[in-house]
Design an enzyme around this catalytic site. Structure first.
Site, PDB file in Angstrom:
ATOM      1  N   CYS A   2       0.878  -1.169   0.000  1.00 16.96           N
ATOM      2  CA  CYS A   2       0.000   0.000   0.000  1.00 16.96           C
ATOM      3  C   CYS A   2       0.914   1.216   0.000  1.00 16.96           C
ATOM      4  CB  CYS A   2      -0.907  -0.005   1.227  1.00 16.96           C
ATOM      5  SG  CYS A   2      -2.094   1.349   1.266  1.00 16.96           S
ATOM      6  N   GLU A 131      -3.117   1.052  -6.352  1.00 25.99           N
ATOM      7  CA  GLU A 131      -2.184  -0.046  -6.518  1.00 25.99           C
ATOM      8  C   GLU A 131      -1.832  -0.194  -7.986  1.00 25.99           C
ATOM      9  OE1 GLU A 131       0.403  -1.583  -5.576  1.00 25.99           O
ATOM     10  OE2 GLU A 131      -0.629  -2.347  -3.793  1.00 25.99           O
TER      11      GLU A 131
END
Length: 330
Positions: A2, A131
């Protein structure tokens, strides 16, 4: 992994979105936003939050008030990227990559083990995280970017805040991620609160995007149990961290690659057909160079009167690339 999130809510809006119940009989409460100096760093709502930015996280109120109930919750602004409490000097120069930490072996980590043992558990809040697809071989600059969020009611559009109806039941579902926090003091005695995101191996459909995922807490009960360290011991709390199978995502423009790009275009869905990302120069010098270059091209095109139009792709950042996944600290 993340490495970038989106959180555009103001503190009062976050308080409304984070109501919680201590038990089924109690009326839902709102966590109070507790401002912190954090060595002068402030929370700024943004469509593109990166490590070293400040964001509000949920914590047990007892960490800041010994007389509080451990089930009470506070919203506290903290810096993304845990600063080791033993570090001396500039907090930005400890040399470790601490925005993410691996669940595997977490309890034995010299950096993360002590905060875990002390019950310094937090919940990172965001509307979603970005992402990049890394499971397929391709250049870093060519990797498609996705915006990942929790499922929403049909009328809620993540890219359109006017559809959220902040504070109303059944509306915007924030994405809540398990993390750890710690405190670091500078030479003047000022405290900086900082946190790290817990990650583990991906399972399910999201494995087609990335091999690691943040530890998303899907239910209010999971959030309550993760934060209430006096009622829920460490081993039981770690067992709460399971792969989330309800995540959803959509493709976004690669303008999000550059953490300096904070516009509302970052979380906009990329239309079908794969629109090229707009030019996002890194500096004023580069902007000037591109303007002059484009003028020369336009002049050449107009003088050619019938010759083929000279085309140039100005859809990628000159050198900015999506940061490579960093190894976690153990």
């Amino acid at each position: 992994m993340c490495g970038r999130t989106c959180l555009t809510l103001e503190p009062k809006e976050l308080e409304s979105c984070c109501k919680y119940s201590k038990n089924s009989q109690n009326k839902p409460k709102q966590p109070r936003y507790r401002n912190e100096f954090n060595c002068g760093k402030k929370y700024v709502p943004s469509f593109n939050i990166a490590p070293t930015d400040i964001t509000p996280v949920l914590v047990s109120a007892v960490h800041f008030d010994d007389s509080a109930d451990s089930s009470d919750q506070l919203l506290v602004p903290m810096m993304w990227g845990m600063v080791p409490r033993w570090h001396k000097g500039d907090y930005r120069k400890h040399g470790l990559t601490t925005n993410n930490c691996r669940l595997e072996g977490l309890a034995f980590s010299k950096l993360y083990g002590p905060p875990l043992a002390a019950g310094q558990r937090c919940v990172i809040l965001c509307e979603g995280f970005y992402e990049w697809q890394t499971v397929k071989p391709m250049k870093a600059s060519d990797r498609p970017a996705f915006f990942v969020h929790m499922p929403q009611d049909a009328q809620v559009k993540m890219e359109d805040k006017s559809t959220w109806n902040i504070g109303k039941c059944g509306q915007l579902q924030l994405l809540r991620i398990a993390g750890l926090f710690d405190m670091w003091n500078d030479e003047n005695g000022d405290t900086l609160y900082s946190y790290t995101v817990i990650t583990f191996e991906t399972e399910g459909k999201f494995a087609d995007v990335h091999h690691r995922s943040p530890a998303v807490l899907e239910t209010d009960a999971q959030v309550t149990d993760w934060l209430d360290f006096k009622r829920v011991p460490t081993n039981r709390a770690l067992n709460l961290l399971q792969p989330c199978h309800s995540l959803t995502w959509y493709r976004v423009s690669n303008i999000v690659n550059n953490s300096r790009n904070k516009s509302d275009q970052c979380n906009k869905p990329l239309s079908e057909g794969g629109i090229k990302s707009p030019v996002v120069p890194k500096s004023k010098l580069m902007q000037s160079w591109l303007i002059v270059k484009k003028r020369k091209i336009d002049d050449a095109d107009s003088e050619s009167s019938g010759d083929a139009v000279v085309k140039r792709e100005l859809d990628a950042e000159p050198s900015e690339k999506k940061p490579k996944p960093d190894p976690d600290v153990s």
